[in-house]
Enzyme design. Structure first.
Site, PDB file in Angstrom:
ATOM      1  N   CYS A 112     148.359  11.057  35.702  1.00 43.96           N
ATOM      2  CA  CYS A 112     148.658  12.252  36.513  1.00 43.96           C
ATOM      3  C   CYS A 112     149.142  11.912  37.927  1.00 43.96           C
ATOM      4  CB  CYS A 112     147.443  13.162  36.584  1.00 43.96           C
ATOM      5  SG  CYS A 112     146.798  13.580  34.966  1.00 43.96           S
ATOM      6  N   HIS A 251     147.481  17.877  42.673  1.00 46.60           N
ATOM      7  CA  HIS A 251     147.540  17.782  41.215  1.00 46.60           C
ATOM      8  C   HIS A 251     146.741  18.962  40.660  1.00 46.60           C
ATOM      9  CE1 HIS A 251     147.334  16.565  37.191  1.00 46.60           C
ATOM     10  NE2 HIS A 251     146.115  16.049  37.225  1.00 46.60           N
ATOM     11  N   ASN A 281     146.872  21.635  33.291  1.00 44.83           N
ATOM     12  CA  ASN A 281     147.130  20.300  33.837  1.00 44.83           C
ATOM     13  C   ASN A 281     148.292  19.665  33.055  1.00 44.83           C
ATOM     14  OD1 ASN A 281     147.126  17.591  34.476  1.00 44.83           O
ATOM     15  ND2 ASN A 281     144.911  17.341  34.348  1.00 44.83           N
TER      16      ASN A 281
HETATM   17  N1  COA Z   1     134.266  26.125  26.126  1.00 42.54           N
HETATM   18  C1  COA Z   1     132.975  26.469  26.137  1.00 42.54           C
HETATM   19  N2  COA Z   1     131.985  25.604  26.441  1.00 42.54           N
HETATM   20  C2  COA Z   1     132.354  24.362  26.746  1.00 42.54           C
HETATM   21  C3  COA Z   1     133.698  23.930  26.751  1.00 42.54           C
HETATM   22  C4  COA Z   1     134.675  24.870  26.417  1.00 42.54           C
HETATM   23  N3  COA Z   1     135.978  24.586  26.401  1.00 42.54           N
HETATM   24  N4  COA Z   1     133.754  22.627  27.099  1.00 42.54           N
HETATM   25  C5  COA Z   1     132.475  22.235  27.321  1.00 42.54           C
HETATM   26  N5  COA Z   1     131.637  23.277  27.097  1.00 42.54           N
HETATM   27  C6  COA Z   1     130.175  23.301  27.212  1.00 42.54           C
HETATM   28  C7  COA Z   1     129.554  21.932  27.121  1.00 42.54           C
HETATM   29  O1  COA Z   1     129.341  21.571  25.773  1.00 42.54           O
HETATM   30  C8  COA Z   1     128.261  22.144  27.855  1.00 42.54           C
HETATM   31  O2  COA Z   1     127.350  22.787  27.013  1.00 42.54           O
HETATM   32  P1  COA Z   1     125.781  22.419  27.086  1.00 42.54           P
HETATM   33  O3  COA Z   1     125.346  22.783  28.489  1.00 42.54           O
HETATM   34  O4  COA Z   1     125.201  23.270  26.020  1.00 42.54           O
HETATM   35  O5  COA Z   1     125.718  20.950  26.829  1.00 42.54           O
HETATM   36  C9  COA Z   1     128.648  23.133  28.971  1.00 42.54           C
HETATM   37  O6  COA Z   1     129.845  23.792  28.522  1.00 42.54           O
HETATM   38  C10 COA Z   1     128.902  22.494  30.299  1.00 42.54           C
HETATM   39  O7  COA Z   1     129.791  21.435  30.094  1.00 42.54           O
HETATM   40  P2  COA Z   1     130.180  20.447  31.244  1.00 42.54           P
HETATM   41  O8  COA Z   1     130.993  19.322  30.677  1.00 42.54           O
HETATM   42  O9  COA Z   1     128.931  20.120  32.017  1.00 42.54           O
HETATM   43  O10 COA Z   1     131.098  21.400  32.140  1.00 42.54           O
HETATM   44  P3  COA Z   1     131.698  21.119  33.545  1.00 42.54           P
HETATM   45  O11 COA Z   1     131.288  22.164  34.480  1.00 42.54           O
HETATM   46  O12 COA Z   1     131.537  19.666  33.962  1.00 42.54           O
HETATM   47  O13 COA Z   1     133.247  21.322  33.273  1.00 42.54           O
HETATM   48  C11 COA Z   1     135.304  20.172  32.897  1.00 42.54           C
HETATM   49  C12 COA Z   1     133.938  20.485  32.342  1.00 42.54           C
HETATM   50  C13 COA Z   1     136.022  19.274  31.909  1.00 42.54           C
HETATM   51  C14 COA Z   1     136.076  21.473  33.045  1.00 42.54           C
HETATM   52  C15 COA Z   1     135.162  19.478  34.293  1.00 42.54           C
HETATM   53  O14 COA Z   1     134.218  18.444  34.223  1.00 42.54           O
HETATM   54  C16 COA Z   1     136.456  18.935  34.803  1.00 42.54           C
HETATM   55  O15 COA Z   1     137.403  19.673  35.033  1.00 42.54           O
HETATM   56  N6  COA Z   1     136.541  17.624  35.037  1.00 42.54           N
HETATM   57  C17 COA Z   1     137.762  17.004  35.467  1.00 42.54           C
HETATM   58  C18 COA Z   1     138.667  16.805  34.296  1.00 42.54           C
HETATM   59  C19 COA Z   1     140.076  16.509  34.658  1.00 42.54           C
HETATM   60  O16 COA Z   1     140.589  17.040  35.608  1.00 42.54           O
HETATM   61  N7  COA Z   1     140.722  15.658  33.867  1.00 42.54           N
HETATM   62  C20 COA Z   1     142.079  15.295  34.063  1.00 42.54           C
HETATM   63  C21 COA Z   1     142.205  14.350  35.192  1.00 42.54           C
HETATM   64  S1  COA Z   1     143.832  14.052  35.637  1.00 42.54           S
END
Ligand code: COA
Length: 324
Positions: A112, A251, A281
């Site tokens: 990215c 980004h 993204n």
């Molecule tokens: N829909 C519904 N529930 C979801 C889900 C979805 N698409 N994806 C994950 N969950 C659930 C998980 O299973 C978890 O459930 P649990 O509490 O029962 O275990 C809960 O939601 C929380 O998940 P978590 O991973 O802790 O959420 P988060 O607040 O960290 O958000 C991201 C997840 C991926 C959105 C976040 O971590 C993020 O944006 N990270 C950066 C990723 C990124 O930018 N990547 C590209 C880089 S260039």
């Protein structure tokens, strides 16, 4: 040293709009979760166009804006994690499409952060007099390497392409650039290519299954920290204060990442141009698409100071402070 200016930008996204509700029919997710955790509402997903095709469309728009003829382009630098092929490079395919017969063409792999890396390379070529006009492109069809059964990744990404023509000019457009990488954190965002497989390998080769795997929390923490560090470094190197910055193009990964970085920098999120609600993204294309969209909307005026800042797999990061 020559001065470098951005002569024109262009972008292209596939027509097919996929909503959060559409995704809830593929995986166990819902609009409310995706919107509140990421800010994403829709994304564009290719129905067959590959990276070189969408990149060509963005490139032609940028060249038209810059009033540059194909034969005048000295280099084509394409940032992508989703090339059409291992060989030839996406840049060479685009060269053939646009008939830029005098260009040297190559791809850059920085996930990215790719658009910033490509811009930095182009800037060095122009500053040293090695090139006069460089076409940079960030383009991805991320949809082809997503695991469409993994709700933690498939909801985040979209397809798209962005391009810019950089050329030597009488005003300096690129004031400072900062890039970095931290390979120690490489496992946080991966997509495996082919494993070694030949008559001299004993064990059975891994099945070729290139899909994105991600530690979302690790990336989140890194992104917030590195956005703050990159913006502060660009301000320091250019002798600008944050108040002198008219717009930040980040980004477009997650609204909450931008919000947390803004808080650390003690600025409003209003300073950031955000379009991730529409496109998700788009990896190497994301900064370029937002930059081009902001240009087209007339958000910038001559003399404005703008920061581009990104992070991604590698892990990689970087930014540029630009005068419009
Ligand atoms: N829909 C519904 N529930 C979801 C889900 C979805 N698409 N994806 C994950 N969950 C659930 C998980 O299973 C978890 O459930 P649990 O509490 O029962 O275990 C809960 O939601 C929380 O998940 P978590 O991973 O802790 O959420 P988060 O607040 O960290 O958000 C991201 C997840 C991926 C959105 C976040 O971590 C993020 O944006 N990270 C950066 C990723 C990124 O930018 N990547 C590209 C880089 S260039």
């Amino acid at each position: 040293m020559n001065k470098v200016k951005i002569a024109g930008t262009g972008s292209y996204v596939p027509d097919n709009i996929v909503t959060n509700d559409d995704l809830s029919r593929l995986v166990d997710t819902n609009d409310e979760w995706i919107k509140s955790r990421t800010g994403i509402i829709t994304r564009r997903i290719s129905q067959g166009e590959d990276t070189s095709q969408i990149a060509t469309k963005a490139a032609l728009k940028a060249m038209e804006k810059a009033k540059v003829l194909p034969g005048d382009i000295d280099f084509i630098i394409v940032a992508t994690a989703t090339p059409d092929n291992f060989i030839p490079s996406t840049a060479c395919m685009i060269q053939n499409n646009i008939e830029a017969i005098n260009a040297t063409c190559f791809d850059v792999s920085a996930a990215c952060s790719g658009f910033i890396y490509a811009m930095d390379i182009a800037t060095q070529f122009i500053k040293t007099g090695r090139a006069n006009k460089v076409l940079i492109i960030g383009a991805e069809t991320l949809s082809k390497i997503l695991d469409w059964k993994d709700r933690s990744t498939c909801i985040l990404f979209g397809d798209g392409a962005a391009a810019a023509v950089l050329k030597s000019g009488d005003e300096d457009g690129i004031i400072s650039t900062y890039t970095g990488s931290d390979g120690r954190l490489g496992d946080a965002l991966t997509c495996r290519a082919v494993s070694v497989n030949n008559p001299y390998v004993d064990k059975e080769a891994e099945k070729f299954n290139p899909v994105v795997k991600m530690d979302g929390k690790e990336i989140f923490r890194f992104a917030v920290k590195i956005m703050q560090k990159t913006i502060n470094k660009l301000l320091h190197d250019s002798g600008c204060s944050i108040d002198e910055i008219d717009c930040i193009i980040p980004h477009q990964a997650n609204f909450r990442i931008i919000e947390a970085a803004a808080k650390r920098l003690n600025i409003s999120t209003d300073k950031f141009y955000i379009d991730l609600d529409k496109y998700g993204n788009t990896s190497a294309a994301s900064i370029g698409i937002a930059f081009d969209e902001a240009y087209r909307k007339g958000i910038f005026k001559h003399g404005d100071t703008v920061i581009l800042v990104g992070f991604g797999g590698g892990l990689t990061y970087g930014g540029s402070l630009i005068k419009i």
